[in-house]
Design a protein around this motif. Structure first.
Motif, PDB file in Angstrom:
ATOM      1  N   ARG A 242       7.183  -0.455  -7.439  1.00 50.08           N
ATOM      2  CA  ARG A 242       7.412  -1.082  -6.135  1.00 50.08           C
ATOM      3  C   ARG A 242       6.095  -1.532  -5.524  1.00 50.08           C
ATOM      4  NH1 ARG A 242      11.881   2.636  -5.388  1.00 50.08           N
ATOM      5  NH2 ARG A 242      10.562   4.228  -4.459  1.00 50.08           N
ATOM      6  N   LEU A 243       5.053  -0.679  -5.648  1.00 51.28           N
ATOM      7  CA  LEU A 243       3.730  -1.045  -5.140  1.00 51.28           C
ATOM      8  C   LEU A 243       3.237  -2.316  -5.824  1.00 51.28           C
ATOM      9  CD1 LEU A 243       1.644   2.232  -4.866  1.00 51.28           C
ATOM     10  CD2 LEU A 243       2.259   0.667  -3.047  1.00 51.28           C
ATOM     11  N   HIS A 244       3.431  -2.334  -7.132  1.00 46.92           N
ATOM     12  CA  HIS A 244       3.004  -3.492  -7.917  1.00 46.92           C
ATOM     13  C   HIS A 244       3.675  -4.764  -7.404  1.00 46.92           C
ATOM     14  CE1 HIS A 244       2.239  -5.949 -11.500  1.00 46.92           C
ATOM     15  NE2 HIS A 244       3.518  -6.269 -11.420  1.00 46.92           N
ATOM     16  N   ALA A 245       4.996  -4.681  -7.250  1.00 51.09           N
ATOM     17  CA  ALA A 245       5.745  -5.851  -6.800  1.00 51.09           C
ATOM     18  C   ALA A 245       5.269  -6.289  -5.417  1.00 51.09           C
ATOM     19  CB  ALA A 245       7.234  -5.528  -6.771  1.00 51.09           C
ATOM     20  N   LEU A 246       5.116  -5.294  -4.533  1.00 48.08           N
ATOM     21  CA  LEU A 246       4.773  -5.592  -3.146  1.00 48.08           C
ATOM     22  C   LEU A 246       3.413  -6.267  -3.040  1.00 48.08           C
ATOM     23  CD1 LEU A 246       5.957  -5.130  -0.319  1.00 48.08           C
ATOM     24  CD2 LEU A 246       4.530  -3.104  -0.174  1.00 48.08           C
ATOM     25  N   THR A 247       2.391  -5.661  -3.673  1.00 47.48           N
ATOM     26  CA  THR A 247       1.040  -6.183  -3.503  1.00 47.48           C
ATOM     27  C   THR A 247       0.861  -7.521  -4.208  1.00 47.48           C
ATOM     28  OG1 THR A 247       0.419  -4.728  -5.314  1.00 47.48           O
ATOM     29  CG2 THR A 247      -0.114  -4.010  -3.108  1.00 47.48           C
ATOM     30  N   LYS A 248       1.311  -7.595  -5.451  1.00 47.45           N
ATOM     31  CA  LYS A 248       1.155  -8.857  -6.186  1.00 47.45           C
ATOM     32  C   LYS A 248       1.826 -10.005  -5.438  1.00 47.45           C
ATOM     33  CE  LYS A 248      -0.798  -8.013 -10.300  1.00 47.45           C
ATOM     34  NZ  LYS A 248      -1.130  -6.618  -9.997  1.00 47.45           N
ATOM     35  N   ALA A 249       3.112  -9.827  -5.147  1.00 48.25           N
ATOM     36  CA  ALA A 249       3.865 -10.917  -4.552  1.00 48.25           C
ATOM     37  C   ALA A 249       3.374 -11.236  -3.148  1.00 48.25           C
ATOM     38  CB  ALA A 249       5.345 -10.556  -4.532  1.00 48.25           C
ATOM     39  N   ASP A 250       3.021 -10.176  -2.399  1.00 50.19           N
ATOM     40  CA  ASP A 250       2.550 -10.372  -1.032  1.00 50.19           C
ATOM     41  C   ASP A 250       1.260 -11.167  -0.993  1.00 50.19           C
ATOM     42  OD1 ASP A 250       4.311  -9.459   0.753  1.00 50.19           O
ATOM     43  OD2 ASP A 250       3.051  -7.856   1.525  1.00 50.19           O
ATOM     44  N   ASN A 251       0.307 -10.746  -1.821  1.00 53.89           N
ATOM     45  CA  ASN A 251      -0.994 -11.409  -1.816  1.00 53.89           C
ATOM     46  C   ASN A 251      -0.871 -12.870  -2.214  1.00 53.89           C
ATOM     47  OD1 ASN A 251      -2.041  -9.018  -1.080  1.00 53.89           O
ATOM     48  ND2 ASN A 251      -2.798  -8.471  -3.112  1.00 53.89           N
ATOM     49  N   LEU A 252      -0.101 -13.099  -3.277  1.00 55.74           N
ATOM     50  CA  LEU A 252       0.070 -14.470  -3.735  1.00 55.74           C
ATOM     51  C   LEU A 252       0.860 -15.279  -2.709  1.00 55.74           C
ATOM     52  CD1 LEU A 252      -0.966 -15.813  -6.180  1.00 55.74           C
ATOM     53  CD2 LEU A 252       1.192 -15.406  -7.349  1.00 55.74           C
ATOM     54  N   GLY A 253       1.915 -14.656  -2.169  1.00 58.83           N
ATOM     55  CA  GLY A 253       2.741 -15.341  -1.167  1.00 58.83           C
ATOM     56  C   GLY A 253       1.925 -15.725   0.047  1.00 58.83           C
ATOM     57  N   LEU A 254       1.153 -14.758   0.570  1.00 57.26           N
ATOM     58  CA  LEU A 254       0.335 -15.032   1.747  1.00 57.26           C
ATOM     59  C   LEU A 254      -0.721 -16.082   1.427  1.00 57.26           C
ATOM     60  CD1 LEU A 254      -0.087 -14.192   4.685  1.00 57.26           C
ATOM     61  CD2 LEU A 254      -1.782 -12.572   3.908  1.00 57.26           C
ATOM     62  N   GLY A 255      -1.308 -15.979   0.224  1.00 56.77           N
ATOM     63  CA  GLY A 255      -2.309 -16.960  -0.186  1.00 56.77           C
ATOM     64  C   GLY A 255      -1.738 -18.369  -0.199  1.00 56.77           C
ATOM     65  N   LEU A 256      -0.536 -18.499  -0.740  1.00 51.77           N
ATOM     66  CA  LEU A 256       0.092 -19.811  -0.802  1.00 51.77           C
ATOM     67  C   LEU A 256       0.449 -20.324   0.593  1.00 51.77           C
ATOM     68  CD1 LEU A 256       2.320 -19.329  -3.956  1.00 51.77           C
ATOM     69  CD2 LEU A 256       0.514 -21.014  -3.668  1.00 51.77           C
ATOM     70  N   VAL A 257       0.960 -19.423   1.439  1.00 52.78           N
ATOM     71  CA  VAL A 257       1.296 -19.823   2.816  1.00 52.78           C
ATOM     72  C   VAL A 257       0.044 -20.284   3.550  1.00 52.78           C
ATOM     73  CG1 VAL A 257       2.046 -18.936   5.052  1.00 52.78           C
ATOM     74  CG2 VAL A 257       3.382 -18.417   3.023  1.00 52.78           C
ATOM     75  N   MET A 258      -1.052 -19.505   3.385  1.00 58.07           N
ATOM     76  CA  MET A 258      -2.295 -19.869   4.054  1.00 58.07           C
ATOM     77  C   MET A 258      -2.838 -21.202   3.522  1.00 58.07           C
ATOM     78  SD  MET A 258      -3.032 -17.939   6.413  1.00 58.07           S
ATOM     79  CE  MET A 258      -2.382 -16.441   7.107  1.00 58.07           C
ATOM     80  N   THR A 259      -2.750 -21.407   2.213  1.00 55.95           N
ATOM     81  CA  THR A 259      -3.205 -22.675   1.640  1.00 55.95           C
ATOM     82  C   THR A 259      -2.357 -23.831   2.182  1.00 55.95           C
ATOM     83  OG1 THR A 259      -3.555 -21.377  -0.348  1.00 55.95           O
ATOM     84  CG2 THR A 259      -3.929 -23.740  -0.517  1.00 55.95           C
ATOM     85  N   GLY A 260      -1.046 -23.575   2.283  1.00 57.15           N
ATOM     86  CA  GLY A 260      -0.168 -24.594   2.847  1.00 57.15           C
ATOM     87  C   GLY A 260      -0.559 -24.947   4.272  1.00 57.15           C
TER      88      GLY A 260
END
Lengths: 99, 312
Positions: free
Chosen positions: A34-52
């Motif tokens: 669960r930690l793996h899913a949360l951190t990986k997806a969160d970081n990438l998701g936030l990164g993409l949102v911020m880039t957008g």
């Protein structure tokens, strides 16, 4: 117009990662996964949102603040996940020894 | 009403529903750890609600103090608590129900009171107009800061005094007992996050003059740096090691606020009526010292007492 389309595309992609992270948090069997899913997806998701959002900023200062927010979230989530994982690891080891 | 407004409406309803559910879950949960976590999430959602209400100042304060520092304080308390995790309500059910009914009656009374005030407020629904008219004489260009530090400076002075009273109580508890087991990850984090936090506190404080921010938010950031240092194994959490310096820092905000007010009274200006030409500098001085005091107070509150080797 092209910038707007790029923003929308990146935001949607980020959203996809957030949703996957959420699904992982919800469905994965143990805390490490669960930690793996949360951190990986969160970081990438936030990164993409911020880039957008970077394509919508009025000036450079805004961009710097957005990037700073992303970096801080990255570090915070990495350290958090590490602490939780270490705590859990120790707990499990202690449990195994006593058993 | 176009599509976007409708979407925001749905989102707002969702936010309010989540907020209410979180509040209920946090209160009703019998597991302390769980209710604490729920309370932190509640604080974050509440910050979102404030942001939606176009009150970024309160949103910042709620996220930093309500969810962040409040959560840290609760966690520190839970850590010291050696009793079992689940609460067995020892009270008689009659008492529990009685308290429940009393709270509901009080809540209804407050709601009714607010509702009855609404029509009279309606004529001047947005006090903002009055604030905007006076803004030029306040010394700052951000209306919230103008209200907090100038028009309603009394209230802010009393808020600082409440914090001061709280820290007196906490220091009366004696020395800090337990130290934390330090993780290497934390000390590494502290090395570059603490300077950044101090920088951000300075920025938020300075920005308070013209945009959302101010002493409480900046103080909360400083306290965040202090808590981080404490978790990273620094026994003083970055606070001065000499006792009189700590005391001076804790009293500085309230003390200077009071002295400025009394000084202006003696000068013939009236209590906390800044002369217009110097208003900005008085406000900046008070806010800077208030930031230091708030940061130190909240850090000490997290530590839960006087640091062990605080030299006399």
């Amino acid at each position: 117009m092209i910038l707007d389309a790029l923003s929308v595309l990146l935001l949607l992609l980020g959203l996809f990662f957030f949703v996957s992270g959420l699904l992982g948090l919800w469905r994965f069997p143990d805390t490490f996964a669960r930690l793996h899913a949360l951190t990986k997806a969160d970081n990438l998701g936030l990164g993409l949102v911020m880039t957008g959002l970077l394509f919508q900023v009025p000036d450079v200062l805004w961009a710097i603040k957005f990037i700073l927010v992303w970096l801080l979230a990255l570090v915070a989530s990495a350290v958090n996940a590490h602490l939780i994982a270490v705590f859990l690891h120790r707990q499990q080891e202690g449990h195994d020894e006593s058993a | 009403m176009n599509l976007l407004d409708g979407l925001w409406g749905v989102l707002d309803l969702l936010l309010v529903a989540v907020l209410l559910l979180l509040a209920m879950a946090a209160v009703l949960s019998s597991d302390r750890r769980r209710s604490m976590m729920l309370f932190i999430v509640f604080g974050l959602v509440l910050a979102l609600v404030w942001a939606r209400l176009h009150a970024p100042d309160i949103a910042l304060a709620e996220a930093a103090i309500g969810a962040g520092l409040g959560g840290a304080l609760l966690m520190a308390t839970l850590r010291r608590d050696t009793h079992q995790q689940t609460d067995q309500f020892p009270q008689h059910p009659v008492v529990l129900w009685g308290v429940g009914v009393l709270v509901m009656v009080l809540g209804t009374a407050i709601a009714w009171g607010l509702f009855s005030v609404l029509p009279t407020v309606e004529q001047t629904w947005r006090k903002g107009a009055a604030v905007d008219a006076q803004l030029a004489f306040s010394g700052v260009s951000h209306p919230v800061t103008a209200v907090l530090l100038n028009f309603r400076a009394w209230d802010t002075l009393l808020e600082l005094a409440v914090l001061l009273a709280a820290i007196f109580g906490i220091r009366a508890l004696g020395y800090v007992r337990s130290a934390y087991v330090t993780e290497v990850a934390f000390s590494q984090l502290a090395v570059w996050l603490v300077p950044l936090l101090i920088l951000m506190a300075g920025y938020v404080l300075w920005a308070g003059a013209h945009s959302p921010g101010g002493a409480f938010q900046a103080g909360a950031l400083l306290a965040g740096a202090g808590i981080l240092l404490r978790l990273a194994g620094y026994s003083h959490a970055g606070l001065p090691t000499t006792r009189w310096l700590v005391r001076l820092g804790l009293v500085a905000g309230t003390g200077v606020f009071l002295l400025v007010g009394l000084g202006l009274l003696g000068w013939g200006q009236g209590f906390l009526h800044y002369p217009i030409a110097y208003a900005k500098w008085w406000i900046l001085l008070i806010e800077m010292l208030a930031t230091v005091s708030i940061g130190m107070t909240l850090t000490l509150a997290f530590m839960g007492g006087i640091p062990q080797k605080e030299a006399a």
